[in-house]
Design an enzyme around this catalytic site. Structure first.
Site, short mmCIF file in Angstrom:
data_model
loop_
_atom_site.label_atom_id
_atom_site.label_comp_id
_atom_site.label_asym_id
_atom_site.label_seq_id
_atom_site.Cartn_x
_atom_site.Cartn_y
_atom_site.Cartn_z
N PHE A 1 1.47 -3.05 4.65
CA PHE A 1 1.78 -4.35 5.22
C PHE A 1 3.27 -4.64 5.05
CE2 PHE A 1 -2.56 -6.72 4.86
CZ PHE A 1 -2.98 -6.10 6.02
N CYS B 1 0.80 -1.23 0.00
CA CYS B 1 0.00 0.00 0.00
C CYS B 1 0.84 1.28 0.00
CB CYS B 1 -0.94 0.00 1.19
SG CYS B 1 -1.83 -1.55 1.37
N GLU C 1 -1.55 5.05 13.66
CA GLU C 1 -1.21 6.27 12.92
C GLU C 1 -1.42 7.50 13.78
OE1 GLU C 1 -1.82 8.28 8.51
OE2 GLU C 1 -3.17 6.67 9.14
N LYS D 1 -9.66 7.68 1.94
CA LYS D 1 -10.08 6.29 1.70
C LYS D 1 -11.54 6.07 2.08
CE LYS D 1 -5.66 3.76 2.11
NZ LYS D 1 -4.71 4.83 2.44
N HIS E 1 -9.73 1.66 -0.28
CA HIS E 1 -8.31 1.35 -0.20
C HIS E 1 -7.90 0.72 -1.53
CE1 HIS E 1 -4.40 0.50 1.02
NE2 HIS E 1 -4.61 0.01 2.24
N HIS F 1 -3.02 7.77 6.13
CA HIS F 1 -3.20 6.44 5.53
C HIS F 1 -4.62 5.98 5.83
CE1 HIS F 1 -1.97 2.75 3.72
NE2 HIS F 1 -2.16 2.04 4.83
#
Length: 401
Positions: free
Chosen positions: A389, A161, A304, A325, A330, A293
């Site tokens: 990830f 991502c 975050e 998002k 996403h 994010h």
């Protein structure tokens, strides 16, 4: 050489629209692109929502002879790159020495899926001869190079991502090192295939109802698709040709958690933000807005927020933070590109994108998330976060000009 890097063109394809004007209009209005999944056999799937690119007709954008050679993720990349180059006012003849750095988290999943269906469900004995060149992770970068006559450095970045932000960072480094004057970079992905959705289903991080980043009742992420691309130039080159400069890419920061494959680290994310600010020569007090994010998962949103506390300290309460998002989903390797585009336009227009579907703050989520409605406010410095990830983090700092 270390020339300053500026942004002169934007391009996007997403669930919010087939171009950047449509995308930005939807963002400002707080309009969601998340709808029930359509277009393929989803029997047996628990995932029933997605931010799909609808009404996208490849024959409108490509010659009919080329369509069978272009995976959907390559199609998105090409359409977004063309738009960005057009906005930048660059002719194809001037791109020979340019660079293209294209991020993707998945590559040609549509091609993979069709091949497995062909071989295992239909029991055919041969795959299509162009299966590899159509579906390989570098296919989009190669197609951008061929169709836009870009003959300089061209390659793919894949860091889940964070792919788009890593790609933009690499493009900026090429310009700052004097290797090229112009680069196009960003990310693209098209993950809506039965096999990949079953894989995401197994992770148990996908929401069954909606994407509500930072909310107490958030239930996970919602997948999206599309592409977000930008044209980067050395400031000297852009001014020399009289280009309209949108913003300055002031700095990039990258880090790795070196920890867990799926559990994010606040310390790792904070190091990427700090590295980006250091690269930009700016202090945390200079930042007005953070495009987060913001996936809507329990772990990401809390982590975050903690990372922002670590970097900004007592100033964190004055930050505006939002997750787009919540609208475009996403989009995996494309997410950072779409979010970068939104951050550029927030600086240009003085409109802060909202976090839609926000209900009440979740535990550990105590910042100003610009809930539900866009906010008009002139800003001068913004950052865009991507945390992937595997603990692969990439952050961009953008500055108004």
């Amino acid at each position: 050489m270390n020339d300053r890097v500026v942004i002169t063109g934007l391009g996007s394809v997403s669930a919010l629209g087939l171009n950047t004007d449509q995308f930005w209009s939807s963002v400002k209005e707080g309009r969601s692109g998340i709808l029930p999944l359509t277009g393929f056999d989803n029997a047996g799937l628990k995932i029933n929502l997605g931010a799909q690119v609808r009404a996208f007709d490849p024959t409108v954008h490509f010659f009919s002879k080329d369509v069978p050679l272009l995976d959907r993720y390559s199609q998105f990349a090409l359409v977004a790159c063309r738009e960005a180059i057009d906005q930048a006012g660059l002719a194809a003849a001037s791109l020979g020495g340019a660079a293209a750095v294209i991020g993707t988290g998945c590559g040609g999943k549509e091609t993979d899926e069709a091949t497995y269906d062909h071989l295992y469900r239909q029991q055919k004995t041969r795959a299509h001869p162009f299966t590899i060149p159509k579906g390989m992770p570098s296919a989009a970068a190669s197609q951008v190079s061929m169709q836009l006559s870009i003959a300089g450095p061209v390659f793919t970045v894949s860091s889940a991502c964070s792919s788009a932000n890593h790609a933009i960072a690499q493009a900026a480094l090429l310009i700052r090192a004097g290797v090229v004057d112009v680069a196009i970079a960003g990310g693209t992905d098209a993950p809506f295939t039965y096999g990949l959705l079953k894989a995401w289903e197994a992770l148990r991080v996908v929401s069954s109802d909606n994407c509500r980043p930072f909310s107490a009742d958030r239930s996970g992420l919602v997948l999206g698709e599309g592409a977000g691309m930008v044209v980067l130039e050395s400031e000297r080159h852009a001014k020399g040709r009289g280009a309209s400069i949108l913003v300055r890419l002031a700095g990039s920061g990258m880090s790795a958690d070196a920890g867990h494959i799926t559990d994010p680290s606040a310390e790792g994310a904070a190091r990427a933000i700090q590295a980006a600010l250091k690269d930009a020569g700016l202090n945390s007090q200079d930042v007005d807005y953070v495009n987060a994010h913001g996936t809507g998962t329990m772990a990401n949103d809390r982590t975050e927020t903690e990372a922002l506390h670590r970097v900004f300290g007592s100033d964190v309460k004055s930050l505006m933070v939002s997750s787009t998002k919540s609208m475009h989903g996403h989009a995996l390797g494309a997410s950072g590109g779409l979010e970068f585009v939104a951050t550029v336009l927030a600086l240009c227009e003085g409109v802060i994108p909202p976090t839609i579907n926000f209900t009440r703050p979740g535990e550990g989520c105590d910042l100003d998330y610009v809930p539900n409605t866009a906010r008009e406010k002139d800003i001068h410095v913004a950052i865009s976060n991507s945390f992937a990830f595997g603990g692969l983090n990439a952050v961009q700092v953008l500055q108004a000009v």
